[in-house]
Structure formats: structure tokens, C-alpha cells
Design a protein around this motif. Structure first.
Motif, PDB file in Angstrom:
ATOM      1  N   PRO A  33       0.828  -1.211   0.000  1.00  0.00           N
ATOM      2  CA  PRO A  33       0.000   0.000   0.000  1.00  0.00           C
ATOM      3  C   PRO A  33       0.860   1.259   0.000  1.00  0.00           C
ATOM      4  N   GLY A  34       0.275   2.352  -0.483  1.00  0.00           N
ATOM      5  CA  GLY A  34       0.902   3.665  -0.385  1.00  0.00           C
ATOM      6  C   GLY A  34       2.066   3.907  -1.325  1.00  0.00           C
ATOM      7  N   ALA A  36       3.370   5.631  -4.462  1.00  0.00           N
ATOM      8  CA  ALA A  36       3.028   6.666  -5.443  1.00  0.00           C
ATOM      9  C   ALA A  36       3.346   6.195  -6.858  1.00  0.00           C
ATOM     10  N   LYS A  57      -5.491  -1.046  -7.563  1.00  0.00           N
ATOM     11  CA  LYS A  57      -4.309  -0.449  -8.175  1.00  0.00           C
ATOM     12  C   LYS A  57      -4.764   0.608  -9.177  1.00  0.00           C
ATOM     13  N   ARG A  58      -4.132   1.764  -9.095  1.00  0.00           N
ATOM     14  CA  ARG A  58      -4.421   2.843 -10.038  1.00  0.00           C
ATOM     15  C   ARG A  58      -3.566   2.635 -11.279  1.00  0.00           C
ATOM     16  N   VAL A  97      -8.915   3.156 -11.371  1.00  0.00           N
ATOM     17  CA  VAL A  97      -8.508   2.290 -10.266  1.00  0.00           C
ATOM     18  C   VAL A  97      -9.166   0.934 -10.490  1.00  0.00           C
ATOM     19  N   ALA A 115       0.087   2.765  -9.445  1.00  0.00           N
ATOM     20  CA  ALA A 115       0.276   3.236  -8.070  1.00  0.00           C
ATOM     21  C   ALA A 115      -0.738   2.536  -7.176  1.00  0.00           C
ATOM     22  N   THR A 116      -0.418   2.469  -5.892  1.00  0.00           N
ATOM     23  CA  THR A 116      -1.376   1.948  -4.921  1.00  0.00           C
ATOM     24  C   THR A 116      -1.663   3.039  -3.899  1.00  0.00           C
ATOM     25  N   ALA A 117      -2.851   2.986  -3.323  1.00  0.00           N
ATOM     26  CA  ALA A 117      -3.226   3.958  -2.284  1.00  0.00           C
ATOM     27  C   ALA A 117      -3.220   3.237  -0.940  1.00  0.00           C
ATOM     28  N   ASP A 118      -4.393   3.044  -0.355  1.00  0.00           N
ATOM     29  CA  ASP A 118      -4.490   2.449   0.983  1.00  0.00           C
ATOM     30  C   ASP A 118      -4.395   0.931   0.975  1.00  0.00           C
TER      31      ASP A 118
END
Length: 164
Positions: A33-34, A36, A57-58, A97, A115-118
Motif C-alpha cells: 500500500p501507499g 506513489a 491499483k491505479r 482504479v 500506483a497503490t493507495a491504501d
């Protein structure tokens, strides 16, 4: 990946082979996660079908940069090695996403970044290079479109063309 984990992923490889009717490579990507940039902008030589298995995943997919801007660069290996693609100079075509069970197609030569977020992310990437008989295929057509010639060009072979 299918060869390394045949019981787990072999069936996915066989299903992709049946669906695409051509050889298929399979990669497995796990990202924390997280991030950028879990993958910075780059291009691939193969067509890619992504299957999101877990997490999110974005994906950003960009218009390919003009080959005439840097003709010495391989358009199917941009953003790799010492070549860096400046994301700010690319035109974004898709910003999405992917969630579990989502599928995305990325054509060969189209820059993409992830990119990944949470959430952590797990996805499968099926890569395939369309091919054809008689040396005529997507790669040879791409080369012809760029004005490249090989030592043997099937279109110059009158005997082979008669057999078609």
C-alpha cells in the motif's frame, strides 16, 4: 509464473492460451500500500491484459510519444534502463482504479504507470505478441510502418505470396 506454480496458475495460462489462440506469458505482481509509483511510466513490447485479483491499483495509460521525437529509442522499451519517460509530457488516455475482478487491456507501445493507495494489490498480467504465418505479423507491420526493412521481407517473396 504458470510454470513456477502450475497447480495455482497453470489453469489461468491454459485458459489464456485458449482465449487468445497464441502463446501467452504470465507475470504476477504484488505491490504494498501507499506506493506513489509501483511502476513508473514505461512501454512493453507485448500486448497486456491485466486481471486485478486482490486490493486496488491505479492505472494510468498514456498516448504513445511520437517516434519522430526520439527515433533512436525503441518505442516498445521506453521508460526502461536509462530511458526515462517524463509523465508530465505524456497525454493521459485513461486514469482508473482497478478493483478485484476488473480487467484492463494495454496495447503494446502505450506507456502506462501504476500506483497503490491504501490497499496492497495483487494482479496477473497476461502478455502476448500477436503473430501470423509467413513472417507477417504485428511486429513486422509495426516495423514497416516505421520504414524499417529486414534482410528478408515476406512481401518481396513472390513465390510465398502465390501460396497465399
Amino acid at each position: 509464473a504458470g510454470a513456477a506454480f502450475p497447480e495455482l496458475l497453470g489453469g489461468a495460462c491454459i485458459a489464456a492460451l485458449d482465449a487468445f489462440e497464441m502463446p501467452v506469458g504470465l507475470n504476477v505482481y504484488a505491490s504494498g500500500p501507499g506506493l506513489a509509483a509501483s511502476a513508473p511510466p514505461h512501454t512493453d513490447r507485448q500486448e497486456v491484459v491485466v486481471a486485478q485479483c486482490a486490493g486496488k491499483k491505479r492505472w494510468r495509460v498514456f498516448r504513445p510519444p511520437s517516434v519522430s521525437d526520439q527515433p533512436e529509442r525503441d518505442p516498445y522499451a521506453r521508460g526502461k534502463g536509462s530511458d526515462v519517460l517524463d509523465e508530465d509530457s505524456l497525454i493521459c488516455l485513461l486514469d482508473a482504479v482497478l478493483e478485484e475482478r476488473d480487467v484492463l487491456y494495454v496495447p503494446a507501445g502505450f506507456p502506462h504507470a501504476t500506483a497503490t493507495a491504501d490497499d496492497a494489490s495483487l494482479h496477473l498480467t497476461f502478455g502476448f505478441v500477436p503473430c501470423a504465418n509467413f513472417g507477417l505479423g504485428v511486429d513486422s507491420l509495426r516495423g514497416a510502418a516505421r520504414g524499417e526493412r529486414t534482410a528478408y521481407d515476406p512481401l518481396d517473396d513472390a513465390e510465398m505470396l502465390r501460396e497465399l
